[in-house]
Motif scaffolding. Structure first.
Motif, PDB file in Angstrom:
ATOM      1  N   PRO A 110      -5.201   9.799   6.781  1.00 22.84           N
ATOM      2  CA  PRO A 110      -6.542   9.715   6.221  1.00 22.84           C
ATOM      3  C   PRO A 110      -6.524   9.614   4.701  1.00 22.84           C
ATOM      4  N   GLY A 111      -7.474   8.854   4.166  1.00 17.85           N
ATOM      5  CA  GLY A 111      -7.591   8.740   2.718  1.00 17.85           C
ATOM      6  C   GLY A 111      -7.678   7.309   2.232  1.00 17.85           C
ATOM      7  N   HIS A 112      -7.349   6.343   3.107  1.00 14.22           N
ATOM      8  CA  HIS A 112      -7.416   4.947   2.690  1.00 14.22           C
ATOM      9  C   HIS A 112      -8.601   4.264   3.383  1.00 14.22           C
ATOM     10  N   PRO A 113      -9.378   3.442   2.623  1.00 11.24           N
ATOM     11  CA  PRO A 113     -10.574   2.811   3.209  1.00 11.24           C
ATOM     12  C   PRO A 113     -10.280   1.965   4.446  1.00 11.24           C
ATOM     13  N   VAL A 145      -9.212   4.111   8.422  1.00  9.18           N
ATOM     14  CA  VAL A 145     -10.089   5.130   9.012  1.00  9.18           C
ATOM     15  C   VAL A 145     -10.028   5.038  10.543  1.00  9.18           C
TER      16      VAL A 145
END
Lengths: 573, 290
Positions: free
Chosen positions: A419-422, A425
């Motif tokens: 998690p954390g990258h556009p 998701v």
């Protein structure tokens, strides 16, 4: 080869002073092995530690004792039968001991242990320092290495404590030299042996895990696994690790799963009882394909069992724990070197195959100290392989909203985003799910998803180390062991061969996925197979039968909570 | 102000028509949009139950874990990457039956997690058994003569455990709940939002008609001071013809758990170098054993 055993009540410092003595012996150029035997209580109870010292490399403890440091009266009747002819018993001059009852061939050394501790050191607590200094004097070993250890170990307590311990050890040492020089036949000559390190299995594993990039550890204290959590906590701030003591084992593994999902190398440490509580989260890691490492240091069960004793009783449990089927990897290091390697390798395997990895240690491996070289740890082999973890650039290149966390792939491993990258998701489900991660009960998807997950095992099997063979290729007897029995087995093999009995051993370290072909090959060459295990039923032998069809009928089993010794194995042949 | 549509996925919830979960779901998405958060900046962690399916219906980083283990799972996520907004959504069975112990520990740690509990006071997914927040005397399949247990008061439990943000809303007022969620996200440390949520299928006695006339907002009471812990304890015990909603207690005096963890001083764990130690560091470690 000399075994020095210190025995007394818990709280008398038997464990710490034995470790210090062993380190001094190691620095004097000897190989050492320390076996701890203690009760599950803070004070009282009979504890002992045996420091084995040799000019040859040591792989295990050994039953005969050459010098007994009896720190209480109870120690003599308890250990007398193990003292060899020519051996010595050092006890306090005020203890009620009739030297004649010790047997004519054992040297009685009634020593002013308490008197020196009180009069020279000012504290009875220094009795163990006195006793070990007397032992050194008796063996005519130099005192300097012991003094060095005293300086290091007591530095934190202030220079006064250091000085009084040094005084005490000097007086005790001289007392022994003056009164008992040349009275025992055991002597070792110090020599230079640089580059030695003294560590136990817990420390070796923790060190390997830290260097292997473990960033998160959560656990609930349980003997004998918790020292790994403690060691990580002690190094956490300096080396960028979050080490948490949490409310229970259930929380511990769930937290590790959460941390691993969010992208860091995460583990939990426990023993069988704690692992029982973790079983549900083990399945969660399996279903969500989350890489996580579980360090399970076995002790005798069931239930609370024997908290400070050893056993290899959890093998079949960890292989089968949890409802349903999913890939898992089980590793059982047998030596300090293997424990270190497992520390980092477990994380590579977990991330490469995106599955839980269980490391099966036990009390014997976890707490016994042995000298190793830094080279033997194989630091240069240490590599960090995060498997199919998507890089920032790979994530950038993904199409919008189309990332499939659980994509069907040929090898069963799906490229993983954290998690954390556009572009990365996705949802993770403890339910069965489709390639995107959404819940589904579709039968076709279920079949494909099961096959995808289980496919990973085939690939992982290629990486499983085949069993090792030690001893002559051709032998009358082939012992089969796993995990921490390596040391006692190896020594039994050496002694049997030295005595004219041709024996070798097959040792299994990588337990699951089971390297069936390799085991089959190596065992089918043997003439007489004997399984040697620290459990009641011979769980590895049963597993071998299940996976290869080879039945090992002869079994040397020990399930009294104490480790296998070379002598016990040889007696069982 | 972001766009609520950022969080849409083309999956239809399995919730019953009229389920209180819709209100919670909408409020959450609106709160995230109001704070201009993007899906990848948020992790919604849930457990098992009707409401726990929420992450599957929302475009965010979602993790549906085990029943009752939502907070430990979320704790791990927060420790690995404390830059993520970590939100738990789970029901009263998950949060207050199997997970009550974890809630107390999350509260006393004061870890930066927003804990939204979908409290419908009944077990929905397993078809109507009484829950830890069901009132005494609730007749259900497992309590045919009426439940003889005292209900959990989650607000009192959270306050007693040291929670730094304790709030209640109800799913019939999406605007109020949206506001509460934004306040909870902005809060440093653990934030509990107990949401009174109608279950129109298994708990009709406590559906919209029950809550609507009873709830009143603490914010509208000029005498209420949410920084007063004693007052919060008092208010949390009020449950009769009038049911207070809003922020019962809020303090920023205690640092969040992640702010106190030494290893996180250099940024999120997940962004720190992995296993890259200097020769000096390695030799220092080795020297401990020599």
């Amino acid at each position: 080869m000399i075994s020095v055993r210190a025995a007394g009540e818990a709280g008398q410092g038997v464990e710490s002073s034995s470790a210090g003595f062993a380190k001094a012996m190691m620095r004097s150029g000897f190989h050492v092995f320390v076996l701890l035997d203690y009760h599950s209580r803070i004070r009282g109870g009979h504890n002992f530690a045996t420091v084995r010292i040799s000019t040859e490399p040591l792989w295990s403890h050994s039953e005969p004792v050459h010098i007994l440091l009896a720190l209480d009266e109870e120690a003599i009747p308890r250990h007398l039968s193990q003292i060899v002819p020519g051996g010595a018993i050092i006890y306090d001059e005020n203890h009620q001991v009739n030297p004649e009852t010790l047997g004519g061939d054992i040297l009685a050394v009634p020593a002013p242990i308490i008197r020196i501790a009180r009069e020279v050191g000012g504290k009875e607590l220094m009795a163990n320092t006195v006793a070990f200094a007397i032992a050194a004097g008796l063996m005519e070993l130099p005192l300097e290495p012991i003094e060095g250890i005293i300086q290091e170990n007591f530095r934190k307590k202030g220079s006064a404590v250091v000085a009084s311990n040094l005084r005490v050890s000097r007086v005790a040492y001289e007392w022994a030299r003056e009164n008992y020089a040349r009275r025992i036949p055991f002597h070792l000559t110090p020599r230079a042996m640089p580059g030695r390190m003294l560590m136990n299995g817990n420390e070796a594993f923790a060190l390997g895990a830290l260097l292997g990039g473990c960033k998160f550890v959560a656990g609930y204290p349980m003997t004998p696994g918790s020292p790994v959590l403690e060691w990580m906590a002690a190094h956490a701030a300096r080396y960028g690790v979050v080490a948490m003591q949490v409310e229970d084992e259930i929380a511990a593994l769930n937290m590790a799963v959460g941390a691993a999902y969010a992208g860091v190398r995460a583990m939990t440490t426990t023993s069988g009882g704690g692992f029982s509580l973790m079983v549900e989260a083990l399945g969660l890691a399996g279903m969500t394909e989350t890489p996580v490492v579980i360090y399970e240091a076995q002790r005798p069960g069931p239930s609370t069992g024997m908290a400070t004793r050893t056993e290899q009783g959890d093998l079949l449990f960890v292989l089968h724990a949890s409802q349903g089927e999913f890939p898992r990897i089980v590793l059982a290091p047998g030596t300090i070197e293997q424990a270190f390697e497992t520390g980092w390798r477990a994380f590579n395997l977990a991330e490469r195959y995106q599955c839980p990895v269980i490391v099966l240690s036990d009390h014997y491996l976890a707490t016994s100290l042995r000298d190793v070289t830094q080279e033997a740890l194989g630091l240069e082999k240490l590599e960090i392989d995060r498997g199919k973890l998507l890089s920032e650039a790979q994530l950038d290149a993904l199409p919008e909203r189309e990332y499939k966390r659980y994509a069907f792939t040929e090898d069963g491993i799906s490229p993983r985003a954290v998690p954390g990258h556009p572009k990365g998701v996705y949802t993770v489900m403890s339910d069965e799910h489709d390639e995107m991660g959404h819940i589904t009960e579709d039968p076709v998807n279920r079949r494909l998803m099961m096959e995808k997950r289980m496919r990973k095992l085939k690939l992982a099997l290629n990486e499983m180390r085949p069993p090792s063979l030690y001893g002559p290729e051709e032998a009358e007897i082939t012992f089969v062991g796993w995990g921490s029995t390596y040391g006692p087995l190896r020594e039994a093999v050496d002694r049997l061969n030295a005595g004219g009995v041709k024996a070798n051993m097959v040792h299994i370290v990588d337990v699951w996925p089971f390297p069936a072909e390799a085991v089959k090959n190596i065992l089918s060459r043997a003439r007489r197979l004997i399984a040697v295990e620290n459990n009641y039923s011979g769980q590895m032998a049963d597993l071998i039968r299940m996976m290869t069809g080879i039945e090992i009928k002869e079994r040397i089993l020990k399930y009294d909570g104490r480790p296998l010794s070379p002598e016990f194995i040889m007696k069982g042949v | 102000m972001g766009d609520v549509r950022d969080f849409y996925v083309p999956i239809r919830p399995t919730w019953c028509t009229g389920c209180g979960n819709f209100g919670i779901w909408n409020a959450l998405k609106q709160a995230l949009a109001q704070l201009d958060l993007k899906p990848h900046q948020v992790a919604v962690i849930s457990g098992i139950g009707c409401g726990s399916k929420l992450p599957d219906y929302t475009y965010v980083n979602g993790f549906m874990g085990l029943h009752g283990r939502t907070l430990p799972l979320a704790t791990g996520v927060k420790m690995a990457n404390h830059e993520l907004v970590v939100i738990c959504t789970h029901g009263d069975g998950d949060a207050y039956a199997e997970g009550l112990g974890h809630m107390m520990h999350a509260a006393r740690r004061n870890i930066g997690i927003v804990d939204i509990v979908q409290d419908n006071r009944v077990y929905g997914l397993t078809k109507g058994q009484f829950s830890p927040t069901s009132e005494r005397g609730r007749i259900s399949k497992t309590s045919p003569w009426g439940s003889i247990e005292l209900p959990v008061n989650p607000l009192l439990v959270a306050l007693a455990a040291g929670a730094t943000f304790v709030a209640r809303s109800w799913s019939g007022d999406v605007d109020h709940l949206t506001w509460l969620i934004t306040e909870a996200i902005k809060h440093r440390g653990y934030a509990l939002i107990d949401v009174l949520q109608p279950c129109v299928t298994f708990n009709r006695a406590q559906a919209y008609d029950f809550y609507r006339p009873r709830v009143y907002k603490l914010e509208e009471d000029p005498h209420y001071d949410p920084t007063n812990l004693n007052l919060a304890f008092q208010k949390a015990q009020e449950w009769d013809d009038r049911i207070p909603i809003g922020i019962f207690y809020r303090t920023e005096e205690r640092p969040a758990y992640e702010e106190m963890m030494p290893a996180l001083a250099f940024g999120p764990l997940v962004k720190q170098p992995l296993g890259q130690f200097s020769e000096e560091q390695i030799q220092k470690l080795m020297a401990e054993f020599v």
